[in-house]
Design a protein around this motif. Structure first.
Motif, mmCIF file in Angstrom:
data_model
loop_
_atom_site.group_PDB
_atom_site.id
_atom_site.type_symbol
_atom_site.label_atom_id
_atom_site.label_comp_id
_atom_site.label_asym_id
_atom_site.label_seq_id
_atom_site.Cartn_x
_atom_site.Cartn_y
_atom_site.Cartn_z
ATOM 1 N N ARG A 182 17.799 64.299 34.293
ATOM 2 C CA ARG A 182 17.084 65.070 35.319
ATOM 3 C C ARG A 182 17.282 66.562 35.108
ATOM 4 N NH1 ARG A 182 17.701 64.477 41.930
ATOM 5 N NH2 ARG A 182 16.213 66.121 42.463
ATOM 6 N N ALA A 183 18.534 66.957 34.832
ATOM 7 C CA ALA A 183 18.820 68.367 34.573
ATOM 8 C C ALA A 183 18.061 68.854 33.340
ATOM 9 C CB ALA A 183 20.326 68.564 34.397
ATOM 10 N N ALA A 184 18.041 68.019 32.303
ATOM 11 C CA ALA A 184 17.341 68.406 31.072
ATOM 12 C C ALA A 184 15.862 68.628 31.331
ATOM 13 C CB ALA A 184 17.541 67.331 30.008
ATOM 14 N N ARG A 185 15.241 67.757 32.121
ATOM 15 C CA ARG A 185 13.821 67.926 32.427
ATOM 16 C C ARG A 185 13.576 69.235 33.169
ATOM 17 N NH1 ARG A 185 13.799 62.185 33.184
ATOM 18 N NH2 ARG A 185 14.237 62.382 35.401
ATOM 19 N N GLN A 186 14.456 69.543 34.125
ATOM 20 C CA GLN A 186 14.298 70.784 34.876
ATOM 21 C C GLN A 186 14.474 72.002 33.983
ATOM 22 O OE1 GLN A 186 16.952 70.303 38.458
ATOM 23 N NE2 GLN A 186 15.126 71.068 39.439
ATOM 24 N N ILE A 187 15.461 71.936 33.106
ATOM 25 C CA ILE A 187 15.751 73.068 32.217
ATOM 26 C C ILE A 187 14.593 73.308 31.257
ATOM 27 C CG2 ILE A 187 17.245 73.822 30.322
ATOM 28 C CD1 ILE A 187 19.549 72.317 31.855
ATOM 29 N N VAL A 188 14.124 72.237 30.619
ATOM 30 C CA VAL A 188 13.013 72.383 29.679
ATOM 31 C C VAL A 188 11.749 72.847 30.404
ATOM 32 C CG1 VAL A 188 11.517 71.170 28.050
ATOM 33 C CG2 VAL A 188 13.972 70.725 28.045
ATOM 34 N N SER A 189 11.518 72.330 31.600
ATOM 35 C CA SER A 189 10.345 72.750 32.373
ATOM 36 C C SER A 189 10.421 74.231 32.721
ATOM 37 C CB SER A 189 10.239 71.929 33.663
ATOM 38 O OG SER A 189 9.970 70.577 33.387
ATOM 39 N N ALA A 190 11.618 74.689 33.123
ATOM 40 C CA ALA A 190 11.784 76.102 33.472
ATOM 41 C C ALA A 190 11.533 76.995 32.263
ATOM 42 C CB ALA A 190 13.185 76.333 34.024
ATOM 43 N N LEU A 191 12.059 76.601 31.117
ATOM 44 C CA LEU A 191 11.849 77.388 29.894
ATOM 45 C C LEU A 191 10.387 77.359 29.469
ATOM 46 C CD1 LEU A 191 15.010 76.262 27.921
ATOM 47 C CD2 LEU A 191 14.541 78.587 28.703
ATOM 48 N N ARG A 192 9.790 76.203 29.609
ATOM 49 C CA ARG A 192 8.390 76.029 29.221
ATOM 50 C C ARG A 192 7.480 76.925 30.052
ATOM 51 N NH1 ARG A 192 6.382 70.012 28.644
ATOM 52 N NH2 ARG A 192 4.837 70.316 27.002
ATOM 53 N N GLY A 193 7.863 77.135 31.308
ATOM 54 C CA GLY A 193 7.055 77.959 32.187
ATOM 55 C C GLY A 193 7.120 79.442 31.854
ATOM 56 N N ARG A 194 8.108 79.850 31.063
ATOM 57 C CA ARG A 194 8.304 81.268 30.786
ATOM 58 C C ARG A 194 8.196 81.625 29.298
ATOM 59 N NH1 ARG A 194 10.218 84.224 34.855
ATOM 60 N NH2 ARG A 194 11.255 85.717 33.487
ATOM 61 N N HIS A 195 7.962 80.628 28.456
ATOM 62 C CA HIS A 195 7.859 80.874 27.017
ATOM 63 C C HIS A 195 6.657 80.120 26.452
ATOM 64 C CE1 HIS A 195 12.093 81.635 27.985
ATOM 65 N NE2 HIS A 195 12.080 82.499 26.992
ATOM 66 N N GLU A 196 6.059 80.705 25.432
ATOM 67 C CA GLU A 196 4.919 80.043 24.801
ATOM 68 C C GLU A 196 5.359 78.888 23.914
ATOM 69 O OE1 GLU A 196 1.763 82.984 23.424
ATOM 70 O OE2 GLU A 196 3.495 84.276 23.802
ATOM 71 N N VAL A 197 6.567 78.990 23.369
ATOM 72 C CA VAL A 197 7.100 77.929 22.507
ATOM 73 C C VAL A 197 8.543 77.666 22.899
ATOM 74 C CG1 VAL A 197 7.729 77.269 20.143
ATOM 75 C CG2 VAL A 197 5.599 78.526 20.562
#
Length: 422
Positions: free
Chosen positions: A248-263
């Protein structure tokens, strides 16, 4: 106004009940129900890629949808497709759940057993909200047509095959083309990105594991901005802290990064745990690195079969990169493809470790000479995967992929085989 409604209901009986009732709503245009969380997000991503106007105004999420828990799915849809009104269908009408649903981004809650008046009211309110958001977006609507940045995971068939070198250079290639890039070390117990890039930073991915809502400020505090411009989220220095990072934490972390980075490039190492399994499930592209020897190819086959058994990823959705390739070796890329059942990368990385040795030993992998055949191959792979932005091109949204986990919560390190689902 016609209201397009997409129900997400896993149980067939519940799906028939929901679909029947939706069909009775005035001006409603119900779509065939989707049966799991992955199918829902893939469907929305496909529609969004065509046009914002193709998205349904309302999505109904049933509490028994799976494999991702309903509230997490609501949060994911609200985050990635902000012009869609999400309504949760649940038997729990408690204030606690209502508050949690609103916090997750739901626009309404309908209690079971379903009643016509309540459903009509909630759907109408969510649809009006959706239309208002789209009108407000106006000319800028086309900017929000996808699920965020592109996520690529890199895994090793076994230890020492070159997964981290691959991940680092994919990120460097994307960054060199002008894209905003995050590089995440999800090899939680033995991650080496910090060593390869000569970084000393006390924050790590474990520091985000217990944070329920990762704000931009919190994310900024945990990320180290490297001299190359890469945003680094490192593995914890104390390997045992890796157990704090759940799926669950990993999904949140990747989602947060995905929202602020193109890659977003995620180094998943060679050992599967609940956290990097979630990242692989979410990824637009999953790269599996193997060397052309019997042991590594067998390990690659075991890894792919394990991903399929655990419903992490299908073989045909995986790209295998052959590293340390030599024309004289007996095992060539087509044979690796046949054995693993994966797609094989169009480029193979040559067996020229001597080109790497000096920069690896110095912790300056980013200073690898441009003439290096290893670097040229890995940067060509970045182009093949669509991570490199063409000169003068506008930033592109991430390709629709497997954004959500196909699996529910897993234990700390105890991945279990699931019997339900697809």
């Amino acid at each position: 106004m016609t209201t397009r409604i997409l129900p997400a209901v896993g149980d067939p009986d519940a799906a028939r009940s929901v679909t029947t009732l939706i069909g009775q709503l005035p001006d409603a245009e119900p779509a065939p129900p989707v049966t799991d969380s992955t199918q829902l997000v893939d469907t929305l991503a496909r529609l969004a890629a065509a046009s914002l106007d193709e998205l349904p105004e309302v999505v109904l999420v049933h509490e028994r949808i799976g494999p991702v828990p309903a509230l997490e799915l609501v949060r994911e849809v609200a985050l990635r497709f902000p012009a869609v009104g999400v309504v949760l269908i649940t038997a729990d009408a408690s204030p606690v759940l209502f508050s949690a649903a609103m916090d997750s981004g739901a626009r309404g809650l309908v209690t079971l057993p379903l009643g016509y008046e309540e459903l009509a009211s909630r759907v109408q309110a969510a649809a009006q909200w959706s239309v208002g958001v789209r009108r407000h977006l106006g000319a800028g609507a086309e900017q929000i047509t996808g699920p965020g940045g592109t996520v690529v995971t890199v895994s090793g068939a076994k230890g020492g095959v070159g997964a981290t070198v691959t991940a680092v250079h994919l990120a460097l290639a994307a960054r060199a083309s002008g894209r905003t890039v995050a590089l995440v070390d999800m090899d939680l117990q033995s991650g080496d990105i910090a060593s390869y890039l000569d970084v000393q930073f006390r924050r790590s991915v474990a520091d985000l594991a217990t944070i329920a809502d990762i704000s931009p400020r919190v994310l900024q505090d945990a990320v180290f901005v490297h001299e190359t411009g890469l945003s680094l989220l490192l593995a914890p220095a104390e390997g045992e802290r890796g157990e704090e990072v759940t799926d669950r934490a990993a999904r949140q972390i990747v989602s947060a990064l995905r929202g602020r980075h193109e890659v977003v490039v995620v180094d998943c190492g060679s050992q599967l745990n609940s956290a990097n399994a979630a990242a692989i499930e979410m990824a637009d592209t999953a790269v599996l690195v193997a060397t052309p020897d019997v042991v590594a190819v067998r390990a690659a086959k075991r890894t792919v079969r394990m991903w399929e058994r655990l419903q992490v990823r299908k073989a045909e959705e995986t790209v295998t990169l052959v590293n340390r390739h030599h024309r004289a070796t007996e095992i060539q890329p087509p044979l690796v493809q046949k054995i693993t059942g994966t797609r094989i990368a169009g480029v193979a990385v040559p067996a020229h470790f001597k080109e790497l040795q000096a920069v690896v030993d110095a912790g300056r992998l980013h200073e690898l000479d441009a003439k290096s055949t290893v670097k040229q191959a890995l940067w060509a792979l970045a182009g093949e995967l669509g991570l490199v932005q063409a000169p003068g091109a506008a930033p592109a949204a991430g390709r629709p992929g497997k954004q959500l986990a196909r699996a529910g919560d897993r234990g700390s390190l105890g991945l279990r085989r699931r019997t339900g689902g697809r």
